[in-house]
Design an enzyme around this catalytic site. Structure first.
Site, PDB file in Angstrom:
ATOM      1  N   TYR A  39      -5.221   0.818   4.575  1.00 35.40           N
ATOM      2  CA  TYR A  39      -6.021   0.601   5.780  1.00 35.40           C
ATOM      3  C   TYR A  39      -6.365   1.914   6.486  1.00 35.40           C
ATOM      4  O   TYR A  39      -7.369   1.994   7.184  1.00 35.40           O
ATOM      5  CB  TYR A  39      -5.260  -0.287   6.770  1.00 35.40           C
ATOM      6  CG  TYR A  39      -5.358  -1.769   6.517  1.00 35.40           C
ATOM      7  CD1 TYR A  39      -5.011  -2.311   5.295  1.00 35.40           C
ATOM      8  CD2 TYR A  39      -5.775  -2.626   7.534  1.00 35.40           C
ATOM      9  CE1 TYR A  39      -5.073  -3.681   5.085  1.00 35.40           C
ATOM     10  CE2 TYR A  39      -5.843  -4.001   7.328  1.00 35.40           C
ATOM     11  CZ  TYR A  39      -5.493  -4.515   6.110  1.00 35.40           C
ATOM     12  OH  TYR A  39      -5.554  -5.867   5.903  1.00 35.40           O
ATOM     13  N   LYS A  42       4.215  -2.282  -5.989  1.00 42.68           N
ATOM     14  CA  LYS A  42       3.574  -2.358  -7.298  1.00 42.68           C
ATOM     15  C   LYS A  42       3.983  -1.104  -8.071  1.00 42.68           C
ATOM     16  O   LYS A  42       3.150  -0.329  -8.556  1.00 42.68           O
ATOM     17  CB  LYS A  42       2.044  -2.470  -7.124  1.00 42.68           C
ATOM     18  CG  LYS A  42       1.273  -2.797  -8.384  1.00 42.68           C
ATOM     19  CD  LYS A  42       1.491  -4.201  -8.923  1.00 42.68           C
ATOM     20  CE  LYS A  42       0.831  -4.357 -10.289  1.00 42.68           C
ATOM     21  NZ  LYS A  42       1.105  -5.677 -10.913  1.00 42.68           N
ATOM     22  N   ASP A  53       2.565  -9.045  -7.352  1.00 42.41           N
ATOM     23  CA  ASP A  53       2.004 -10.221  -8.039  1.00 42.41           C
ATOM     24  C   ASP A  53       3.089 -11.274  -8.256  1.00 42.41           C
ATOM     25  O   ASP A  53       2.888 -12.466  -8.023  1.00 42.41           O
ATOM     26  CB  ASP A  53       1.323  -9.828  -9.363  1.00 42.41           C
ATOM     27  CG  ASP A  53       2.172  -8.922 -10.244  1.00 42.41           C
ATOM     28  OD1 ASP A  53       3.214  -8.408  -9.780  1.00 42.41           O
ATOM     29  OD2 ASP A  53       1.798  -8.733 -11.423  1.00 42.41           O
ATOM     30  N   ASP A  86      -0.628  -8.137   4.422  1.00 42.90           N
ATOM     31  CA  ASP A  86      -1.764  -8.918   4.919  1.00 42.90           C
ATOM     32  C   ASP A  86      -1.960 -10.146   4.026  1.00 42.90           C
ATOM     33  O   ASP A  86      -2.073 -11.275   4.509  1.00 42.90           O
ATOM     34  CB  ASP A  86      -3.022  -8.041   4.905  1.00 42.90           C
ATOM     35  CG  ASP A  86      -4.251  -8.797   5.377  1.00 42.90           C
ATOM     36  OD1 ASP A  86      -4.154  -9.498   6.395  1.00 42.90           O
ATOM     37  OD2 ASP A  86      -5.303  -8.694   4.717  1.00 42.90           O
ATOM     38  N   ASP A 129      -0.791 -14.385   4.799  1.00 49.43           N
ATOM     39  CA  ASP A 129      -1.690 -15.550   4.773  1.00 49.43           C
ATOM     40  C   ASP A 129      -1.133 -16.608   3.833  1.00 49.43           C
ATOM     41  O   ASP A 129      -1.142 -17.803   4.134  1.00 49.43           O
ATOM     42  CB  ASP A 129      -3.103 -15.154   4.289  1.00 49.43           C
ATOM     43  CG  ASP A 129      -4.049 -14.856   5.444  1.00 49.43           C
ATOM     44  OD1 ASP A 129      -3.570 -14.361   6.479  1.00 49.43           O
ATOM     45  OD2 ASP A 129      -5.258 -15.112   5.302  1.00 49.43           O
TER      46      ASP A 129
HETATM   47  C1  IPM Z   1      -4.478  -9.687  10.103  1.00 49.57           C
HETATM   48  C2  IPM Z   1      -5.967  -9.628   9.930  1.00 49.57           C
HETATM   49  C3  IPM Z   1      -6.439  -8.198  10.135  1.00 49.57           C
HETATM   50  C4  IPM Z   1      -5.778  -7.354   9.073  1.00 49.57           C
HETATM   51  C5  IPM Z   1      -7.962  -7.991  10.127  1.00 49.57           C
HETATM   52  C6  IPM Z   1      -8.661  -8.893  11.110  1.00 49.57           C
HETATM   53  C7  IPM Z   1      -8.323  -6.552  10.369  1.00 49.57           C
HETATM   54  O1  IPM Z   1      -6.332 -10.127   8.687  1.00 49.57           O
HETATM   55  O2  IPM Z   1      -4.004  -9.319  11.196  1.00 49.57           O
HETATM   56  O3  IPM Z   1      -3.805 -10.096   9.178  1.00 49.57           O
HETATM   57  O4  IPM Z   1      -6.297  -7.239   7.955  1.00 49.57           O
HETATM   58  O5  IPM Z   1      -4.736  -6.767   9.353  1.00 49.57           O
HETATM   59 MG    MG Z   2      -4.712 -10.982   7.586  1.00 45.68          MG
END
Ligand code: IPM
Ligand code: MG
Length: 354
Positions: free
Chosen positions: A144, A190, A222, A246, A250
């Site tokens: 990032y 990784k 993975d 990240d 999710d």
């Molecule tokens: C998160 C989001 C952010 C990230 C985006 C919106 C920049 O996906 O906080 O997980 O990638 O960190």
């Molecule tokens: Mg995210």
């Protein structure tokens, strides 16, 4: 630190952000009233709304408001309208700028299943039952932020780079968290391909030597993604770099039924920031149907980590559980027979349950 009065920077942002923030503030006000402390709420703009007003996703005044606050509450940022802008002008840059400027290197993303929601997960009940894991995501380094990066006519590139102090401090955060939980850290990298991961692993091992009571294992990312859906109960603390964290967070959120349930805390050396894991969901914005629970649970994390008020935090978490147990659901987590409520009704129910 425990005080009588807190200053909080409130950043509702874009999409469903203002709707879920309004409910979280209702809950916060009720907690403050009940426990006799005061909150001074300073609103500021970040993301798309800041681009519209100030032509930048992170105005200096917003940053100033955040720096002067005891804590920052952020709801969500982003809208497809800005998809064609260069990355430096996009709403996301506002969030990334806040993380960098406030030095928020440690992102804690707990994934815990509410027993009454077990049926909302797309996975089998016996797989998700009793999940209680914490993702410790490095937040100010890796792909990032690494240099060089660039977008040219014939190529695009980013750099994944980690320096010793960056790995050391996030590893320490993970081991300290594990010491207070299930005493196990899974470091995710990784290292079979990336030099940066080999370095990561070496430093994690060095930090681990200071925590002989904490079990440590290493997973390739993975494999970790696969293990999360195969047997998520094996995890206690997952320690990982920015992009892997990240993605895995999710994935982990869906184990619990909905992305709309998970809060997060971003900690550094100064004021910390609390935000839901979910995004701005522009498709459902303005309809009063979004799930405010992740934002409300983020308030609980703020009470615990920034305000030293664990009891109050537990109060909020219990109120969320009670409302879910009573069968109330926003649309994203509703099954047949549930009582479907709106964003504002959910906020009111949780406030009442307090
Ligand atoms: C998160 C989001 C952010 C990230 C985006 C919106 C920049 O996906 O906080 O997980 O990638 O960190
Ligand atoms: Mg995210």
């Amino acid at each position: 630190m425990k005080k009588e009065r807190y200053t909080i920077a409130v950043l509702p942002g874009d999409g469903i952000g203002p709707e879920v923030m309004a409910e979280a503030l209702k809950v916060l006000q009720a907690v403050a009233l009940k426990n006799r402390f005061q909150v001074q709420l300073n609103q500021a703009d970040v993301g798309g709304v800041a681009i519209e007003k100030f032509n930048t996703p992170l105005p200096a005044s917003t940053l100033q408001t955040c720096r002067q606050a005891d804590a920052v509450l952020l709801a969500a940022i982003g809208h497809p309208r800005y998809d064609s802008l260069p990355s430096d002008k996009r709403p996301e840059k506002g969030l990334l700028g806040l993380r960098a400027e406030l030095g928020l290197y440690a992102n804690l993303r707990p994934a815990k299943i509410y027993p009454s929601l077990i049926g909302a997960s797309t996975l089998k009940e016996e797989v998700v039952r009793d999940i209680d894991l914490l993702i410790v995501r490095e937040l100010t380094g890796g792909l990032y932020f690494g240099e060089p990066r660039g977008l040219q006519q014939e190529m695009g590139f980013n750099t994944m780079v980690y320096r010793r102090h960056e790995v050391e401090r996030i590893a320490q955060t993970a081991f300290e968290a594990a010491a207070r939980r299930g005493k196990k850290v899974t470091s995710v990298d990784k290292a079979n391909v990336l030099e940066v991961s080999q370095f990561w692993r070496k430093i994690v091992l060095q930090v681990a030597a200071r925590y002989p009571d904490i079990a440590l294992d290493h997973y390739y990312v993975d494999n970790c993604a696969m293990q999360l859906v195969r047997n998520p109960r094996q995890f206690d603390v997952i320690l990982t770099e920015n992009l892997f964290g990240d993605i895995l967070s999710d994935e982990a959120s869906m184990l619990t039924g909905s992305l709309g349930m998970l809060p997060s805390a971003s900690l550094g050396t100064g004021s910390a920031m609390y935000e839901p894991v979910h995004g701005s969901a522009p498709d459902i914005a303005g309809k009063n149907i979004a799930n405010p629970i992740a934002m409300i649970a983020s308030v609980a994390m703020m009470l615990r980590y920034s305000f030293d008020r664990s009891q109050e935090a537990e109060g909020v978490e219990t109120a969320i559980s009670r409302v879910l147990e009573a069968g109330y659901r926003t649309r994203d987590i509703a099954a047949e027979g549930d009582r479907v409520v709106s964003t504002s009704e959910m906020g009111a129910l949780i406030t009442e349950a307090l």
